[in-house]
Scaffold this active site. Structure first.
Site, PDB file in Angstrom:
ATOM      1  N   HIS A 135      18.725  19.017 -24.026  1.00  0.00           N
ATOM      2  CA  HIS A 135      19.143  17.741 -24.631  1.00  0.00           C
ATOM      3  C   HIS A 135      18.081  16.677 -24.348  1.00  0.00           C
ATOM      4  O   HIS A 135      17.656  15.948 -25.249  1.00  0.00           O
ATOM      5  CB  HIS A 135      20.507  17.316 -24.074  1.00  0.00           C
ATOM      6  CG  HIS A 135      20.870  15.888 -24.378  1.00  0.00           C
ATOM      7  ND1 HIS A 135      21.221  15.461 -25.634  1.00  0.00           N
ATOM      8  CD2 HIS A 135      20.917  14.781 -23.581  1.00  0.00           C
ATOM      9  CE1 HIS A 135      21.468  14.156 -25.603  1.00  0.00           C
ATOM     10  NE2 HIS A 135      21.296  13.713 -24.365  1.00  0.00           N
TER      11      HIS A 135
ATOM     12  N   HIS B 117       9.082   4.891  -8.251  1.00  0.00           N
ATOM     13  CA  HIS B 117      10.481   4.433  -8.115  1.00  0.00           C
ATOM     14  C   HIS B 117      11.451   5.508  -8.597  1.00  0.00           C
ATOM     15  O   HIS B 117      12.645   5.403  -8.366  1.00  0.00           O
ATOM     16  CB  HIS B 117      10.710   3.078  -8.808  1.00  0.00           C
ATOM     17  CG  HIS B 117      10.575   3.097 -10.299  1.00  0.00           C
ATOM     18  ND1 HIS B 117      10.103   2.032 -11.022  1.00  0.00           N
ATOM     19  CD2 HIS B 117      10.838   4.044 -11.220  1.00  0.00           C
ATOM     20  CE1 HIS B 117      10.104   2.327 -12.304  1.00  0.00           C
ATOM     21  NE2 HIS B 117      10.542   3.549 -12.442  1.00  0.00           N
ATOM     22  N   HIS B 118      10.922   6.526  -9.266  1.00  0.00           N
ATOM     23  CA  HIS B 118      11.778   7.663  -9.640  1.00  0.00           C
ATOM     24  C   HIS B 118      11.937   8.623  -8.467  1.00  0.00           C
ATOM     25  O   HIS B 118      12.658   9.604  -8.580  1.00  0.00           O
ATOM     26  CB  HIS B 118      11.159   8.423 -10.814  1.00  0.00           C
ATOM     27  CG  HIS B 118      11.075   7.611 -12.072  1.00  0.00           C
ATOM     28  ND1 HIS B 118      12.103   7.541 -12.980  1.00  0.00           N
ATOM     29  CD2 HIS B 118      10.092   6.821 -12.568  1.00  0.00           C
ATOM     30  CE1 HIS B 118      11.757   6.749 -13.985  1.00  0.00           C
ATOM     31  NE2 HIS B 118      10.544   6.301 -13.757  1.00  0.00           N
TER      32      HIS B 118
ATOM     33  N   THR C 159       9.476  -8.460 -19.417  1.00  0.00           N
ATOM     34  CA  THR C 159      10.597  -8.005 -20.248  1.00  0.00           C
ATOM     35  C   THR C 159      11.556  -9.175 -20.492  1.00  0.00           C
ATOM     36  O   THR C 159      12.068  -9.361 -21.603  1.00  0.00           O
ATOM     37  CB  THR C 159      11.341  -6.839 -19.578  1.00  0.00           C
ATOM     38  OG1 THR C 159      10.377  -5.877 -19.154  1.00  0.00           O
ATOM     39  CG2 THR C 159      12.311  -6.183 -20.531  1.00  0.00           C
TER      40      THR C 159
ATOM     41  N   TRP D 212      14.982  18.006 -17.727  1.00  0.00           N
ATOM     42  CA  TRP D 212      13.881  17.640 -18.648  1.00  0.00           C
ATOM     43  C   TRP D 212      12.630  17.282 -17.869  1.00  0.00           C
ATOM     44  O   TRP D 212      11.526  17.313 -18.408  1.00  0.00           O
ATOM     45  CB  TRP D 212      14.298  16.506 -19.580  1.00  0.00           C
ATOM     46  CG  TRP D 212      14.079  15.129 -19.047  1.00  0.00           C
ATOM     47  CD1 TRP D 212      14.917  14.448 -18.213  1.00  0.00           C
ATOM     48  CD2 TRP D 212      12.958  14.269 -19.275  1.00  0.00           C
ATOM     49  NE1 TRP D 212      14.388  13.220 -17.919  1.00  0.00           N
ATOM     50  CE2 TRP D 212      13.181  13.077 -18.555  1.00  0.00           C
ATOM     51  CE3 TRP D 212      11.784  14.373 -20.024  1.00  0.00           C
ATOM     52  CZ2 TRP D 212      12.286  12.013 -18.548  1.00  0.00           C
ATOM     53  CZ3 TRP D 212      10.892  13.313 -20.013  1.00  0.00           C
ATOM     54  CH2 TRP D 212      11.141  12.142 -19.285  1.00  0.00           C
TER      55      TRP D 212
ATOM     56  N   TYR E 157       8.079   3.422 -21.563  1.00  0.00           N
ATOM     57  CA  TYR E 157       7.640   2.286 -22.381  1.00  0.00           C
ATOM     58  C   TYR E 157       7.124   2.739 -23.728  1.00  0.00           C
ATOM     59  O   TYR E 157       7.216   1.991 -24.705  1.00  0.00           O
ATOM     60  CB  TYR E 157       6.615   1.461 -21.602  1.00  0.00           C
ATOM     61  CG  TYR E 157       7.292   0.799 -20.433  1.00  0.00           C
ATOM     62  CD1 TYR E 157       8.093  -0.309 -20.642  1.00  0.00           C
ATOM     63  CD2 TYR E 157       7.247   1.343 -19.156  1.00  0.00           C
ATOM     64  CE1 TYR E 157       8.793  -0.899 -19.610  1.00  0.00           C
ATOM     65  CE2 TYR E 157       7.951   0.770 -18.115  1.00  0.00           C
ATOM     66  CZ  TYR E 157       8.723  -0.350 -18.346  1.00  0.00           C
ATOM     67  OH  TYR E 157       9.432  -0.907 -17.319  1.00  0.00           O
TER      68      TYR E 157
ATOM     69  N   HIS F 137       6.762   7.415 -16.388  1.00  0.00           N
ATOM     70  CA  HIS F 137       7.170   6.027 -16.507  1.00  0.00           C
ATOM     71  C   HIS F 137       6.525   5.315 -17.688  1.00  0.00           C
ATOM     72  O   HIS F 137       7.224   4.653 -18.454  1.00  0.00           O
ATOM     73  CB  HIS F 137       7.040   5.228 -15.213  1.00  0.00           C
ATOM     74  CG  HIS F 137       7.925   4.029 -15.316  1.00  0.00           C
ATOM     75  ND1 HIS F 137       9.286   4.109 -15.165  1.00  0.00           N
ATOM     76  CD2 HIS F 137       7.665   2.775 -15.715  1.00  0.00           C
ATOM     77  CE1 HIS F 137       9.817   2.933 -15.434  1.00  0.00           C
ATOM     78  NE2 HIS F 137       8.860   2.099 -15.769  1.00  0.00           N
TER      79      HIS F 137
ATOM     80  N   SER G  31       0.168  16.733 -30.703  1.00  0.00           N
ATOM     81  CA  SER G  31       0.594  15.988 -31.890  1.00  0.00           C
ATOM     82  C   SER G  31       0.636  14.493 -31.594  1.00  0.00           C
ATOM     83  O   SER G  31       0.147  13.672 -32.392  1.00  0.00           O
ATOM     84  CB  SER G  31       1.971  16.492 -32.333  1.00  0.00           C
ATOM     85  OG  SER G  31       2.558  15.604 -33.234  1.00  0.00           O
ATOM     86  N   SER G  32       1.208  14.146 -30.430  1.00  0.00           N
ATOM     87  CA  SER G  32       1.323  12.720 -30.090  1.00  0.00           C
ATOM     88  C   SER G  32      -0.044  12.081 -29.907  1.00  0.00           C
ATOM     89  O   SER G  32      -0.273  10.947 -30.341  1.00  0.00           O
ATOM     90  CB  SER G  32       2.111  12.543 -28.787  1.00  0.00           C
ATOM     91  OG  SER G  32       3.445  12.867 -28.986  1.00  0.00           O
TER      92      SER G  32
ATOM     93  N   GLU H  15       5.855   6.753 -20.267  1.00  0.00           N
ATOM     94  CA  GLU H  15       6.607   7.363 -21.369  1.00  0.00           C
ATOM     95  C   GLU H  15       7.843   6.534 -21.710  1.00  0.00           C
ATOM     96  O   GLU H  15       8.214   6.383 -22.871  1.00  0.00           O
ATOM     97  CB  GLU H  15       6.995   8.795 -20.989  1.00  0.00           C
ATOM     98  CG  GLU H  15       8.012   9.471 -21.884  1.00  0.00           C
ATOM     99  CD  GLU H  15       7.450   9.857 -23.247  1.00  0.00           C
ATOM    100  OE1 GLU H  15       6.212   9.771 -23.412  1.00  0.00           O
ATOM    101  OE2 GLU H  15       8.252  10.218 -24.125  1.00  0.00           O
TER     102      GLU H  15
ATOM    103  N   LYS I 263      10.378 -11.404 -23.190  1.00  0.00           N
ATOM    104  CA  LYS I 263      10.682 -10.898 -24.528  1.00  0.00           C
ATOM    105  C   LYS I 263      12.111 -11.243 -24.937  1.00  0.00           C
ATOM    106  O   LYS I 263      12.362 -11.747 -26.037  1.00  0.00           O
ATOM    107  CB  LYS I 263      10.497  -9.387 -24.570  1.00  0.00           C
ATOM    108  CG  LYS I 263       9.052  -8.986 -24.674  1.00  0.00           C
ATOM    109  CD  LYS I 263       8.922  -7.494 -24.796  1.00  0.00           C
ATOM    110  CE  LYS I 263       7.504  -7.130 -25.150  1.00  0.00           C
ATOM    111  NZ  LYS I 263       7.124  -7.563 -26.502  1.00  0.00           N
TER     112      LYS I 263
ATOM    113  N   SER J 184      11.416  -7.349 -33.189  1.00  0.00           N
ATOM    114  CA  SER J 184      10.664  -8.595 -33.374  1.00  0.00           C
ATOM    115  C   SER J 184      10.323  -8.846 -34.840  1.00  0.00           C
ATOM    116  O   SER J 184       9.976  -9.965 -35.213  1.00  0.00           O
ATOM    117  CB  SER J 184       9.366  -8.558 -32.557  1.00  0.00           C
ATOM    118  OG  SER J 184       9.655  -8.392 -31.202  1.00  0.00           O
TER     119      SER J 184
ATOM    120  N   ARG K  42      24.742  13.870 -11.267  1.00  0.00           N
ATOM    121  CA  ARG K  42      24.434  14.260 -12.632  1.00  0.00           C
ATOM    122  C   ARG K  42      24.122  15.757 -12.660  1.00  0.00           C
ATOM    123  O   ARG K  42      24.008  16.396 -11.618  1.00  0.00           O
ATOM    124  CB  ARG K  42      23.246  13.448 -13.170  1.00  0.00           C
ATOM    125  CG  ARG K  42      21.949  13.709 -12.453  1.00  0.00           C
ATOM    126  CD  ARG K  42      20.883  12.683 -12.801  1.00  0.00           C
ATOM    127  NE  ARG K  42      20.249  12.963 -14.085  1.00  0.00           N
ATOM    128  CZ  ARG K  42      18.995  12.610 -14.384  1.00  0.00           C
ATOM    129  NH1 ARG K  42      18.232  11.971 -13.501  1.00  0.00           N
ATOM    130  NH2 ARG K  42      18.480  12.881 -15.562  1.00  0.00           N
TER     131      ARG K  42
ATOM    132  N   ASP L 296      -4.035   3.870 -46.426  1.00  0.00           N
ATOM    133  CA  ASP L 296      -3.435   5.048 -45.785  1.00  0.00           C
ATOM    134  C   ASP L 296      -3.796   4.992 -44.307  1.00  0.00           C
ATOM    135  O   ASP L 296      -4.412   4.021 -43.859  1.00  0.00           O
ATOM    136  CB  ASP L 296      -3.956   6.344 -46.421  1.00  0.00           C
ATOM    137  CG  ASP L 296      -2.959   7.501 -46.256  1.00  0.00           C
ATOM    138  OD1 ASP L 296      -2.481   7.714 -45.126  1.00  0.00           O
ATOM    139  OD2 ASP L 296      -2.657   8.174 -47.248  1.00  0.00           O
TER     140      ASP L 296
END
Lengths: 525, 79
Positions: free
Chosen positions: A77, A302-303, A328, A142, A257, A253, A169-170, A255, A331, A268, A450, A106
């Site tokens: 998932h 922090h993870h 943040t 994951w 963002y 991390h 790809s990314s 990622e 924003k 925006s 979890r 293009d």
């Protein structure tokens, strides 16, 4: 603000037709459409996995799936939603909208663009197909932490290769976006006049180029640990499993963002349109985005507070993480200031955007709570974290994606989306989302871990509630299919400027956008 | 560091050739860390900053940010 010179707008397509058109296309709109379709299919696939998880968790005890399969579901998932749904969806938006927004004909590397997309179905087949190999799909979470990821069956290898392919790809997509934005803007469109969506994607693309190779390195080391006798992460061979966590989160991390900055860009674009005011603090929005991107590289641990680290390390990562709240917050302040005393109307895209601000901010606050090291030690690996990141990724990224889809559907299809059904989609999603994920805060605070298929009796009520919400949320997404199908097949004709106060070059071309646009660069004033 | 100014938009650190000096670049980057910038200053930045200098200044700013935090952490843990 924007003006367009006479253009040769071709509404027809050259080259192969039928399936071969889509396989060989180099047109950014075709490729954007394919990205969006692909990501929605993956979204539904990941959603079915989520609903199976929630069905199992409806009651304590094991009713629906085996624990081993449950672990595969939670892992897949996450992988499917992150790499298959959210990231490609934003790339789809980038493909469709960036050239239209900057007045380019293009993307810069049109053939590479085609390849970037067509790698994805291959990766998806490998990833989803891994359910059917001996041992099933990877069940390491994951995050693919060793030692679990070193011990899994061949499903893990398929996941590793799928991650490699999606990473390639990314990276190609990101290079394409950077080159397109930097080199193909219409005359007069300086960087500081660029729509904010382009800015957020430019910065996101740099993040992607910086961190996807890190992920590729991490999973490659797992691969060699598994098959080629290395011991990068094997303590028995002199390695260190925690090393993987450092490498993974150095990718992971930023990622986060990568998955939220383009969402900021979409919101925006939408809020000024429906508040009928220019975006408040455009400059500070750009600066805040860049700031968030830079800071995202120095907060990864922090993870990992629960892995044990010196007090100095805990404090460093705690302070650095909390400081990200500053840009943040800038924003969120700017979005609210844009709406302040604006002539607001609440068409469907605006509803999603306002909903995004409200619920995403909640997710941001719970992130701050998790950033506090001593609190995080308690909350680590509990449902509180699950609640937090779903508030950020579902109410953040996904809501913004829906906002963007409703906003630009007229440009894509030539018809206005049905407001009534669109609003029904929003309200059902908003209500069921909160029914699903808000109780998870309480579950986490009460100590429910979890990634478990069974739980103690005291967690039963909130889990039952969350499951009801999840099925409601899942079914609500089918409403979106109805909206899109109706929109494609007909409905109120969309004008070139489909929303009253929409601003930008994309609204100067007819709706639906012709197959070829801006073959002669417009002059942007 | 006071440097020559643009005729129509005076700003410290911006010379007539339109190139921002070191301090102007650092100033822009450090404002970026807070995520705040006046529109007029931003306009001047966009005209005068060299993107390569901004990247270098950004990395430098990142190092300063990290070192500042390390010092703060050292003070907190030492006290």
């Amino acid at each position: 603000m924007a003006a367009v010179t006479p253009d040769h707008l071709h509404d027809h397509h050259h080259g192969p037709s039928g399936l071969m058109r889509w396989i060989t296309t180099t047109n950014h709109k075709d490729i954007g459409t394919m990205y969006l379709l692909f990501s929605f299919i993956m979204f539904l696939s990941g959603g079915v996995m989520a609903l199976t998880i929630r069905a199992e968790l409806f009651q304590p005890g094991l009713q629906v799936v085996e624990p081993e399969f449950f672990n595969q579901l939670t892992t897949m998932h996450g992988l499917v939603m992150v790499f298959g749904a959210i990231m490609p969806a934003f790339v789809g938006f980038a493909n469709w909208m960036l050239p239209l927004m900057i007045g380019a004909s293009d993307m810069a590397f049109a053939r590479m663009n085609n390849w970037s997309f067509w790698l994805l179905p291959v990766a998806a087949v490998m990833l989803i197909g891994s359910f059917f190999v001996p041992g099933g799909a990877t069940a390491a979470g994951w995050t693919l932490y060793p030692p679990l990821s070193v011990q899994m069956g061949m499903g893990m290898d398929l996941a590793i290769f799928a991650v490699h392919i999606m990473g390639i790809s990314s990276i190609m997509g990101a290079i394409n976006i950077v080159v397109t934005i930097l080199n193909m803007r219409a005359p007069g469109m300086t960087l500081m006049k660029m729509p904010l969506f382009c800015w957020t994607w430019l910065i996101t693309a740099y993040l992607l180029i910086a961190v996807m190779p890190v992920l590729a390195g991490a999973v490659t080391m797992i691969l060699t640990d598994r098959h080629f006798g290395t011991s990068f992460f094997n303590a028995a061979g002199g390695g260190d499993p925690v090393l993987f966590q450092h490498i993974f989160w150095f990718f992971g991390h930023p990622e986060v963002y990568i998955m939220i900055l383009p969402a900021f860009g979409i919101v925006s674009q939408i809020i000024p349109t429906f508040a009928r005011k220019p975006l408040f603090g455009y400059a500070s929005m750009v600066y805040a985005t860049a700031s968030i991107a830079v800071l995202s590289f120095v907060v990864w641990a922090h993870h990992m507070f629960a892995t044990g680290m010196p007090a100095q390390g805990q404090l460093f990562f705690m302070y650095a993480t909390m400081l990200i709240a500053v840009p943040t917050g800038v924003k969120v302040f700017n979005w609210i200031a844009t709406m302040w005393r604006g002539s607001m109307t609440f068409e469907t895209p605006m509803l999603w955007s306002v909903g995004f601000i409200f619920v995403f901010t909640l997710g941001g606050f719970t992130g701050l709570i998790c950033a506090i090291a001593p609190v995080d030690i308690q909350l680590h690996d509990t449902y509180y974290v699950v609640a937090h990141f779903h508030y950020v990724l579902v109410a953040g990224s996904l809501f913004a994606l829906f906002a963007g889809a409703y906003y630009w559907l007229p440009k894509w299809t030539g018809h206005m989306p049905n407001e009534t059904i669109g609003k029904l989609h929003f309200w059902c999603s908003m209500v069921f989302f909160n029914i699903t994920f808000f109780p998870m805060h309480f579950l986490g605070l009460a100590g429910m871990p979890r990634r478990i298929p069974d739980y103690a009796l005291q967690f039963a009520d909130f889990n039952a509630l969350a499951t009801v919400g999840a099925f409601g949320f899942g079914l609500s997404q089918l409403i979106f299919i109805v909206v899109v199908v109706k929109c494609v097949r007909g409905g109120e004709k969309a004008a070139a400027r489909s929303w009253e106060d929409a601003d930008g070059l994309e609204w100067t071309v007819p709706s639906p956008a012709p197959h070829h646009t801006f073959e002669v660069a417009p002059v942007f004033k | 560091m006071k440097q020559p100014q643009l005729d129509e938009t005076p700003d410290e650190g911006v010379d007539k050739g339109g190139k921002a000096g070191f301090f102007a670049t650092m100033k822009a980057v450090l404002w970026a860390f807070a995520g705040i910038r006046k529109r007029s200053d931003y306009g001047k930045d966009a005209r005068s900053l060299d993107p390569r200098a901004v990247v270098v200044a950004g990395l430098l700013g990142g190092i300063i940010f990290v070192l500042t935090l390390v010092v703060v952490v050292g003070l907190v843990v030492g006290s």
